[in-house]
Scaffold this motif. Structure first.
Motif, short mmCIF file in Angstrom:
data_model
loop_
_atom_site.label_atom_id
_atom_site.label_comp_id
_atom_site.label_asym_id
_atom_site.label_seq_id
_atom_site.Cartn_x
_atom_site.Cartn_y
_atom_site.Cartn_z
N GLU A 237 0.83 -1.20 0.00
CA GLU A 237 0.00 0.00 0.00
C GLU A 237 0.86 1.25 0.00
OE1 GLU A 237 -3.44 0.31 2.55
OE2 GLU A 237 -3.39 -1.84 2.93
N ILE A 238 1.91 1.25 0.82
CA ILE A 238 2.80 2.41 0.89
C ILE A 238 3.53 2.61 -0.44
CG2 ILE A 238 4.86 3.37 2.00
CD1 ILE A 238 2.48 3.42 3.83
N GLU B 242 0.63 12.38 2.59
CA GLU B 242 -0.26 11.25 2.32
C GLU B 242 0.33 9.94 2.83
OE1 GLU B 242 -1.00 11.34 -1.85
OE2 GLU B 242 -2.50 12.94 -1.72
N VAL B 243 1.63 9.74 2.64
CA VAL B 243 2.23 8.48 3.07
C VAL B 243 2.29 8.40 4.60
CG1 VAL B 243 4.68 9.12 3.15
CG2 VAL B 243 4.02 6.82 2.49
N LEU B 244 2.47 9.54 5.26
CA LEU B 244 2.47 9.53 6.73
C LEU B 244 1.09 9.18 7.26
CD1 LEU B 244 3.95 10.04 9.40
CD2 LEU B 244 3.38 12.47 9.17
N ARG B 245 0.06 9.73 6.63
CA ARG B 245 -1.31 9.41 7.05
C ARG B 245 -1.61 7.92 6.83
NH1 ARG B 245 -3.58 12.73 3.87
NH2 ARG B 245 -3.22 14.50 5.25
N LYS B 246 -1.19 7.42 5.68
CA LYS B 246 -1.40 6.00 5.38
C LYS B 246 -0.61 5.11 6.35
CE LYS B 246 -3.11 4.14 2.27
NZ LYS B 246 -4.41 3.42 2.08
N LEU C 60 -0.62 3.20 14.56
CA LEU C 60 -0.01 4.30 15.31
C LEU C 60 -0.85 5.56 15.14
CD1 LEU C 60 3.70 3.57 14.30
CD2 LEU C 60 2.61 3.06 16.50
N GLN C 61 -0.59 6.57 15.95
CA GLN C 61 -1.50 7.72 15.94
C GLN C 61 -0.83 9.05 15.62
OE1 GLN C 61 -4.14 7.91 19.35
NE2 GLN C 61 -3.98 5.70 19.68
N GLU D 32 1.15 14.60 11.40
CA GLU D 32 -0.20 14.05 11.54
C GLU D 32 -0.53 13.90 13.01
OE1 GLU D 32 -3.83 12.72 9.95
OE2 GLU D 32 -2.07 13.58 8.94
N ALA D 33 -1.65 14.52 13.41
CA ALA D 33 -2.22 14.37 14.76
C ALA D 33 -1.26 14.81 15.87
CB ALA D 33 -2.66 12.93 14.99
N LEU D 34 -0.49 15.86 15.61
CA LEU D 34 0.39 16.38 16.66
C LEU D 34 -0.44 16.89 17.84
CD1 LEU D 34 3.03 18.44 14.63
CD2 LEU D 34 3.38 16.23 15.75
N PRO D 35 0.00 16.69 19.07
CA PRO D 35 -0.74 17.21 20.21
C PRO D 35 -0.70 18.74 20.23
CG PRO D 35 1.36 16.27 20.92
CD PRO D 35 1.19 15.91 19.48
N PRO D 36 -1.67 19.38 20.89
CA PRO D 36 -1.74 20.84 20.91
C PRO D 36 -0.46 21.52 21.38
CG PRO D 36 -3.77 19.89 21.77
CD PRO D 36 -2.83 18.75 21.56
#
Length: 372
Positions: A15-16, A32-36, A43-44, A63-67
């Motif tokens: 997929e990657i 896109e690849v980090l999200r995938k 992982l989050q 992607e999804a860095l904390p505040p």
């Protein structure tokens, strides 16, 4: 490793690989690849630093860095150093590393910068293709403090895929730039061989008409046609220069000096430092200098301009200044013309800094600083 687990990892890599094989824009591909990657591995949180040969980092995807890490336009992620970047720059980060306590998170906690969402550690993987290095991939999850060996191996395999894709994109861009130069050269030759010669013939014909006729009105008409042809010929020669700068092989200062003379400008030039400027930087300086000199010709109401270029081992500074009429401009405001915006865009494309200084009656100064 179980058969199911092996099949799962192969599916993830497939997929990657499919995603990386499609893109040509570095930032879009990395995002896109980090999200995938996070989706298929469970992982989050993740982010990618691209790091140049000077050790300067750039947050290329996240992607999804904390505040705590996104505050002030992600300033904490875009500035300062950390353990993983320092190890990368010292070339001691050669494989997926388990686990690194995140200095940026620790600093955010000390500064009470906001919620960290349980992120304390992350794995770090270098991005490379063969001997060429591009940066690092960092991934983690809330309250996760350890990665298994097979997890690190999978991350390392994905990192190699990303590095190979970055290499492909780099080569594609180089091929595109080479083709663009070739097309500009072809267009310059065509203009010189066709339109330029036609304008020259028109000028000669009009001149002959002036000498052959005895009618005053007809002489004035032919003279007007000759003047128009001469003006158009001058514009055409300047355009051909812009497309294919004769003399750039002798350096950007020499080329800009010749271009200024073509525009009938009196130019004072000064060059200091090391002369070995990368081709891409020299091309950008040439285009920026062209625009600055053309603006001087059109708007400054003076024919005198000074140009200085200082180059060191890793940066170059170009300054073009006239003593003309100037105009009112406040720094950090929107640039007032498309030409100035293009100069700034060319500078920033190479991670440089562009500065405009101008006041009524005090002339105009363009400063361009580009690292390499």
């Amino acid at each position: 490793m179980t058969e199911d687990r092996r099949y799962e990892e192969i599916s993830i890599l497939k997929e990657i690989a499919e995603l990386l094989n499609e893109g040509t824009d570095t930032k879009i591909v990395l995002s896109e690849v980090l999200r995938k990657l996070l989706h298929v591995t469970g992982l989050q949180i993740g982010w990618i630093f691209l790091i140049d040969d000077n050790g300067t980092q750039q947050l290329a995807a996240d992607e999804a860095l904390p505040p705590a890490l996104t505050k002030n336009n992600k300033q904490r992620m875009c500035e300062g150093s950390c353990w993983c970047v320092n190890r990368y720059n010292k070339q001691s980060l050669n494989q997926a590393t388990n686990i690194i306590e995140c200095k940026r998170i620790e600093d955010a906690l000390l500064d009470n910068a906001g919620e960290t969402c349980g992120l304390t550690h992350h794995a770090t993987v270098p991005l490379r293709a063969g001997e060429e290095r591009f940066g690092i991939l960092n991934v983690g999850s809330p309250n996760k403090t350890h990665f298994q060996r097979n997890e690190l191996a999978l991350l390392e395999a994905i990192a190699y895929q990303i590095g190979t894709a970055l290499k492909r994109i780099k080569l594609t861009q180089l091929e595109h730039d080479t083709a663009l130069v070739a097309e500009r050269n072809r267009l310059a030759r065509d203009l010189h061989d066709s339109v330029n010669q036609l304008l020259f013939s028109l000028s000669l014909t009009a001149r002959a008409g002036v000498e052959m006729t005895k009618s005053k009105d007809v002489k004035q008409t032919f003279s007007y046609i000759q003047d128009l042809a001469q003006d158009a010929l001058g514009e055409m020669r300047a355009l051909i220069w812009q497309l294919k700068p004769h003399g750039l092989e002798n350096g950007v200062v020499s080329a800009l000096r010749s271009y200024a003379q073509l525009l009938s400008l009196s130019i004072d030039t000064k060059f200091t430092g090391v002369a070995n400027i990368p081709g891409k930087v020299e091309e950008a300086l040439w285009r920026i200098g062209q625009e600055a000199l053309a603006n001087c010709k059109k708007h400054s109401q003076t024919s005198k301009v000074s140009l200085s270029l200082h180059a060191s081992l890793d940066e170059v500074m170009l300054t073009i200044k006239d003593d003309g009429c100037g105009f009112h401009y406040e720094e950090h405001r929107i640039l007032p013309s498309l030409g100035l915006k293009n100069m700034k865009a060319r500078t920033q494309k190479l991670n440089g800094k562009f500065r405009l200084i101008s006041k009524p009656g005090m002339g105009t100064e363009i400063q361009v600083h580009i690292p390499f």
